[in-house]
Design a protein around this motif. Structure first.
Motif, short mmCIF file in Angstrom:
data_model
loop_
_atom_site.label_atom_id
_atom_site.label_comp_id
_atom_site.label_asym_id
_atom_site.label_seq_id
_atom_site.Cartn_x
_atom_site.Cartn_y
_atom_site.Cartn_z
N ASP A 116 9.37 -2.47 2.14
CA ASP A 116 10.15 -2.01 1.24
C ASP A 116 10.54 -0.56 2.01
N PHE A 117 11.49 -0.57 2.76
CA PHE A 117 11.76 0.63 3.67
C PHE A 117 12.20 1.77 2.92
N GLY A 118 12.79 1.46 1.78
CA GLY A 118 13.20 2.82 0.68
C GLY A 118 12.10 3.39 0.59
N LYS A 119 10.85 2.97 0.45
CA LYS A 119 9.53 3.63 0.12
C LYS A 119 8.84 3.74 1.30
N PHE A 120 8.81 3.15 2.10
CA PHE A 120 8.10 3.29 3.51
C PHE A 120 8.60 4.38 4.20
N LEU A 121 9.90 4.61 4.83
CA LEU A 121 10.39 5.58 5.11
C LEU A 121 11.19 6.66 4.33
N ASP A 122 10.80 7.84 4.54
CA ASP A 122 11.21 8.91 3.52
C ASP A 122 11.54 10.10 4.67
N PRO A 123 12.83 10.06 5.19
CA PRO A 123 13.50 10.85 5.99
C PRO A 123 13.68 12.30 5.47
N LYS A 124 13.87 12.63 4.02
CA LYS A 124 14.36 13.68 3.47
C LYS A 124 13.89 14.90 3.89
N PHE A 125 12.60 15.01 4.36
CA PHE A 125 11.91 16.15 4.76
C PHE A 125 12.27 16.46 6.22
N SER A 126 12.32 15.44 6.99
CA SER A 126 12.66 15.67 8.22
C SER A 126 14.16 16.28 8.32
N ASN A 127 15.04 15.62 7.45
CA ASN A 127 16.45 16.06 7.44
C ASN A 127 16.70 17.54 7.20
N GLU A 128 15.73 17.88 6.07
CA GLU A 128 16.01 19.37 5.72
C GLU A 128 15.55 20.20 6.51
N ILE A 129 14.35 19.66 7.62
CA ILE A 129 14.08 20.85 8.39
C ILE A 129 15.12 20.92 9.62
N ALA A 130 15.60 19.67 10.14
CA ALA A 130 16.73 19.57 10.87
C ALA A 130 17.81 20.30 10.71
N ALA A 131 18.40 20.20 9.49
CA ALA A 131 19.34 20.85 8.88
C ALA A 131 19.25 22.53 8.85
N SER A 132 18.09 22.94 8.95
CA SER A 132 17.91 24.46 8.63
C SER A 132 17.38 24.91 9.97
N GLU A 154 0.84 -1.25 -0.06
CA GLU A 154 0.02 0.16 -0.08
C GLU A 154 0.88 1.25 -0.05
N PRO A 155 0.30 2.36 -0.60
CA PRO A 155 1.16 3.56 -0.98
C PRO A 155 1.33 4.34 0.31
N VAL A 156 1.48 3.95 1.65
CA VAL A 156 1.84 4.86 2.64
C VAL A 156 3.08 5.05 3.11
N VAL A 157 3.50 6.41 3.32
CA VAL A 157 5.05 6.85 3.27
C VAL A 157 5.03 7.43 4.79
N VAL A 158 5.97 7.10 5.58
CA VAL A 158 6.15 8.00 6.88
C VAL A 158 7.26 8.85 6.46
N VAL A 159 6.71 10.15 6.75
CA VAL A 159 7.58 11.47 6.54
C VAL A 159 8.14 12.02 7.68
N GLY A 160 7.59 11.87 9.04
CA GLY A 160 7.80 12.22 10.23
C GLY A 160 7.25 11.51 11.38
N ALA A 161 7.45 11.84 12.47
CA ALA A 161 7.14 11.30 13.74
C ALA A 161 5.97 12.13 14.46
N MET A 162 5.21 11.38 15.37
CA MET A 162 4.09 11.98 15.83
C MET A 162 4.41 12.38 17.37
N SER A 163 4.47 10.99 18.06
CA SER A 163 4.54 10.83 19.38
C SER A 163 5.29 9.54 19.99
N ASN A 164 5.69 9.40 21.04
CA ASN A 164 6.30 8.11 21.53
C ASN A 164 5.74 7.84 22.68
N LYS A 165 5.59 6.73 23.26
CA LYS A 165 5.14 6.26 24.46
C LYS A 165 3.65 6.29 24.35
N GLY A 166 2.95 6.67 25.27
CA GLY A 166 1.28 6.80 25.33
C GLY A 166 0.83 5.28 25.53
#
Length: 318
Positions: free
Chosen positions: A302-318, A95-107
């Motif tokens: 397919d983690f290369g498709k499922f996890l996409d950290p480039k947006f998070s990385n760009e924000i963290a770098a800036s 299924e075409p779901v892509v993780v681009v960021g995190a929301m919360s831990n624990k809970g």
């Protein structure tokens, strides 16, 4: 099931409050964001403070992680927050779901009836335990059982939605449950339940909810993804410094018991986050392997498709 309550909020900040892509400034648009009826799914309710100019938000509430994930893959919402388990279940079957960021831990919390002899995960043997199938909590408790030399066959697993767990425990319908906040906080604060443990002693840590979108959105509208993840970051930073505001919003939007939310946040059993960093990605891969070992999925995503950290990385770098 899609909740009929929706929230439409508009931004009150100027474009200077958050650097927004030109595609969002060019014309007004409404972004649909899926959320769950849980304390650790609260960040979207704070987005209105930080949205780019010309952007409005519609928060659509779901009662199960799977429903939230399905809304993303059918494009019923633009973005969604739900447990990592639901995302992996979808990605594992293509299924075409892509993780681009995190929301919360624990809970999460393993809660037993107050006064019972259940003091540890090992004590769950032979007991009726409320678990929501396909949830992040299910994977965590199965791993904790394994660590104690047990399996799901050693307990009587009862299918229970998160929202019904505290009441069923109080009535004695179940002996314990593996719940999501504010459920554990409610059981503890009312005296109906006792904490067995917060189940974070595995290699998955406190990994829980993620920020996801459809693969088409990530590929064709990266400016929107970047803008919304920036909004998530701003909301998280605000919430971390303003716990009373989170309590008030949880009571207002979820109808949550104030004492339950105070208990959850006071115990630091909810951690709001935004980065899809190496740690989160590693925990997600470990999590998926556990699901494969438990035969909850037939193949790893397919983690290369499922996890996409480039947006998070760009924000963290800036």
């Amino acid at each position: 099931m899609l909740n009929r309550r929706r929230l439409l909020v508009g931004t009150t900040f100027s474009a200077a409050a958050l650097a927004a892509p030109s595609i969002l400034r060019a014309q007004d648009r409404t972004v649909k964001m899926g959320a769950l009826r849980l304390v650790h799914s609260m960040p979207p309710y704070f987005y209105d403070r930080f949205l780019p100019a010309g952007t409005k938000l519609e928060v659509i509430v779901f009662d199960s992680p799977t429903d939230g994930k399905n809304a993303v893959i059918t494009k019923s919402v633009d973005f969604g927050t739900f447990g990592i388990a639901a995302g992996i279940l979808g990605a594992a079957v293509g299924e075409p779901v892509v993780v681009v960021g995190a929301m919360s831990n624990k809970g999460m919390g393993v809660i037993a009836k107050a006064g019972s002899d259940i003091r540890s995960v090992k004590d769950l043997k032979g007991k009726k335990v409320g678990i929501w199938p396909g949830s992040t909590q299910e994977v965590f408790i199965l791993e904790r059982l394994k660590m104690e030399g047990l399996s799901v066959k050693d307990i009587s697993s009862v299918r229970v939605p998160f929202g019904e767990m505290p009441a069923m425990l109080a009535r004695g319908d179940i002996d314990a449950y593996v719940g999501a906040e504010p459920g554990p906080g409610l059981s503890i604060s009312t005296g109906a339940g006792q904490l067995v443990e917060y189940p974070y002693g595995t290699a998955m840590g406190g990994l829980n909810m993620i920020f996801a979108t459809h693969a088409d959105t990530a590929a064709k509208n990266p400016d929107l993804v970047l803008a919304m993840l920036k909004t998530q970051r701003k909301a998280v930073e605000f919430m971390t410094e303003n716990t009373p505001a989170v309590v008030d919003m949880s009571v207002q939007k979820l109808g949550a018991n104030r004492a339950a939310v105070d208990q959850a946040l006071g115990a630091r059993n909810v951690e709001y986050v935004w980065k899809l960093d190496d740690k989160v990605q590693g925990q997600a891969r470990t999590y998926a392997q556990h699901m494969l070992d438990l035969k909850q999925i037939r193949a790893l995503p397919d983690f290369g498709k499922f996890l996409d950290p480039k947006f998070s990385n760009e924000i963290a770098a800036s």
